[in-house]
Design an enzyme around this catalytic site. Structure first.
Site, short mmCIF file in Angstrom:
data_model
loop_
_atom_site.label_atom_id
_atom_site.label_comp_id
_atom_site.label_asym_id
_atom_site.label_seq_id
_atom_site.Cartn_x
_atom_site.Cartn_y
_atom_site.Cartn_z
N ASP A 162 -10.95 3.10 4.09
CA ASP A 162 -11.29 1.69 3.91
C ASP A 162 -12.80 1.50 3.77
O ASP A 162 -13.26 0.43 3.35
CB ASP A 162 -10.78 0.86 5.10
CG ASP A 162 -9.44 0.18 4.81
OD1 ASP A 162 -9.17 -0.11 3.63
OD2 ASP A 162 -8.69 -0.07 5.76
N LYS A 181 0.84 -1.21 0.00
CA LYS A 181 0.00 0.00 0.00
C LYS A 181 0.87 1.25 0.00
O LYS A 181 0.60 2.22 -0.73
CB LYS A 181 -0.94 -0.01 1.23
CG LYS A 181 -2.06 -1.04 1.08
CD LYS A 181 -2.84 -1.26 2.38
CE LYS A 181 -3.81 -2.42 2.20
NZ LYS A 181 -4.52 -2.78 3.43
N GLN A 233 -4.40 -1.27 9.55
CA GLN A 233 -4.27 -2.60 8.96
C GLN A 233 -4.84 -3.65 9.92
O GLN A 233 -4.47 -3.71 11.09
CB GLN A 233 -2.79 -2.90 8.66
CG GLN A 233 -2.56 -4.22 7.96
CD GLN A 233 -3.21 -4.30 6.58
OE1 GLN A 233 -3.14 -3.38 5.79
NE2 GLN A 233 -3.86 -5.42 6.29
#
Ligand code: NAP
Length: 282
Positions: free
Chosen positions: A120, A53, A97
Site C-alpha cells: 500500500d 482486490k 484493509q
C-alpha cells in the site's frame, strides 16, 4: 470518449501486462506472487473493497492469502499475524484493509509491516523514500493517477497544480509525485481560504476530499486537467467530489466517478505486489 479519461479501460490494459509478468514470475520461481489480505471485522464497504482486490488478484495470476479476522481481534494477535506474514517466504505483499476497528492502534500495525512487503506504500519508510526523491513502493492511488496522466499525455512540467485534501494516503503523496514531475503544487484543505479562486488558476486539479460535488464546474479553468478521487455514496449512486457534467465542458481531460481513479488504484496494488515479489526473490 472525448476528454473523459477511461480509467477502467486503462486498468484492463495494464492488468493484462501485469498478468504476463505474473505468469513469467510463477514459471521462474515455482510459485505465484503472493498478497496477504487482512480484513478485521465486517464493515460493509471494507468487505466490498477486499472482495474486489481478491478478485483482481485471481484474474492477474497473483495469489491472495485471505485473513478475515473477528472484529474483536486484539492488537497483540494482529501484530503476531503480521510478524508471521513478514517471515512467510510465499507472501510478497501485506495489505491491511483500513479503517481498522476502533480499539486497534492503526499506526502501530502499519509500522509492523515489513517495508519491503508494504504494497500500500503507507509505511513511513516508503513515504520517506518518496519524499527523498528515491521512491520504492508508492501509495497506489496517487501512483495510479500519475500513470493515467502519463498515458493520456497530460503535460505536467511547469504546470500549476492544486490538490484538495492532505491525507497521508492520497493528498500528500500526490503532491510529492506531481512536484517530482515538475509541477508547481499547492495543497488545499479545510482551512484554505478562497478555494474557488485558487482552483480557477490551476492547470491540474486533483480533488481528494470526500464531499459530493463540492468542486463546482465553473471553478475549473478552461482546458485544465481534472482528477476526481472522491467516492461519495449518495441516493443517486456513487459520485465524485467534482460537479462532473459542468466541469467536463471546460476540462481538457477529466476522470469520471465511477470508472476513473478507482480501477487504477487496485491495478497499482497488483503492480506493487509484483514489484515486491521481484525484489523479494533477488
Ligand atoms: P480524508 O483523509 O478524509 O481527507 C480529506 C481531506 O479533505 C482532508 O485533508 C480535509 O482537510 C479536506 N477537506 C475536507 N473538507 C474540505 C473543504 N471544505 N475544503 C477543502 N478541503 C476539505 O480522505 P482521503 O482518505 O484522502 O479520501 C478522500 C476521498 O477520496 C474520499 O472520498 C475517499 O473515499 C476517496 N478515495 C478514493 C480512492 C480511489 O481509489 N478512488 C482511494 C482513496 C480515497 P483537513 O485536513 O483540513 O481536515
Amino acid at each position: 470518449m472525448g476528454n473523459i479519461i477511461d480509467g477502467k479501460g486503462l486498468a484492463q490494459k495494464k492488468r493484462a501486462l501485469i498478468k504476463e509478468k505474473a505468469i513469467t514470475f510463477t514459471r521462474a520461481n515455482g510459485r505465484p506472487p503472493g498478497l496477504a489480505v487482512i480484513l478485521a471485522g465486517d464493515d460493509p464497504a471494507s468487505t466490498i473493497y477486499v472482495r474486489n482486490k481478491k478478485q483482481a488478484c485471481e484474474k492477474t495470476g497473483v495469489h491472495s492469502y485471505d485473513h478475515h479476522l473477528a472484529t474483536d481481534i486484539t492488537q497483540g494477535e494482529l501484530l503476531a499475524l503480521i510478524e508471521r506474514l513478514n517471515d512467510d517466504s510465499k507472501v510478497d505483499g501485506i495489505l491491511v484493509q483500513l479503517p481498522l476497528p476502533s480499539h486497534l492502534n492503526e499506526k502501530e500495525i502499519l509500522l509492523k509491516i515489513d517495508p519491503a512487503k508494504d504494497v500500500d506504500g503507507f509505511h513511513p519508510y516508503n513515504l520517506g523514500r518518496l519524499l527523498m526523491g528515491d521512491p520504492a513502493l508508492m501509495p497506489c492511488t496517487p501512483r495510479g493517477i500519475m500513470y493515467m496522466l502519463q498515458e493520456y499525455g497530460a503535460s505536467i512540467d511547469g504546470k500549476d497544480a492544486i490538490i484538495i485534501g492532505r491525507s497521508n494516503i492520497v493528498g500528500k503523496p500526490m503532491a510529492i509525485m506531481l512536484m517530482m514531475a515538475h509541477a508547481t503544487v499547492s495543497i488545499a484543505h479545510s482551512h484554505t481560504r478562497d478555494l474557488a479562486r485558487k482552483i480557477s488558476g490551476s492547470d491540474i486539479v486533483v480533488a481528494a476530499i470526500g464531499k459530493a460535488h463540492m468542486i463546482k464546474g465553473d471553478w475549473i479553468k478552461e482546458d485544465a486537467v481534472v482528477i476526481d478521487v472522491g467516492m461519495n455514496r449518495t441516493e443517486k449512486g456513487l459520485v465524485g467530489d467534482v460537479e462532473f457534467d459542468q466541469a467536463k465542458k471546460r476540462a481538457s481531460l477529466i476522470t469520471p466517478v465511477p470508472g476513473g481513479v478507482g480501477p487504477m488504484t487496485i491495478t497499482m496494488l497488483l503492480e506493487n505486489t509484483l514489484i515486491a515479489a521481484q525484489e523479494h526473490i533477488k
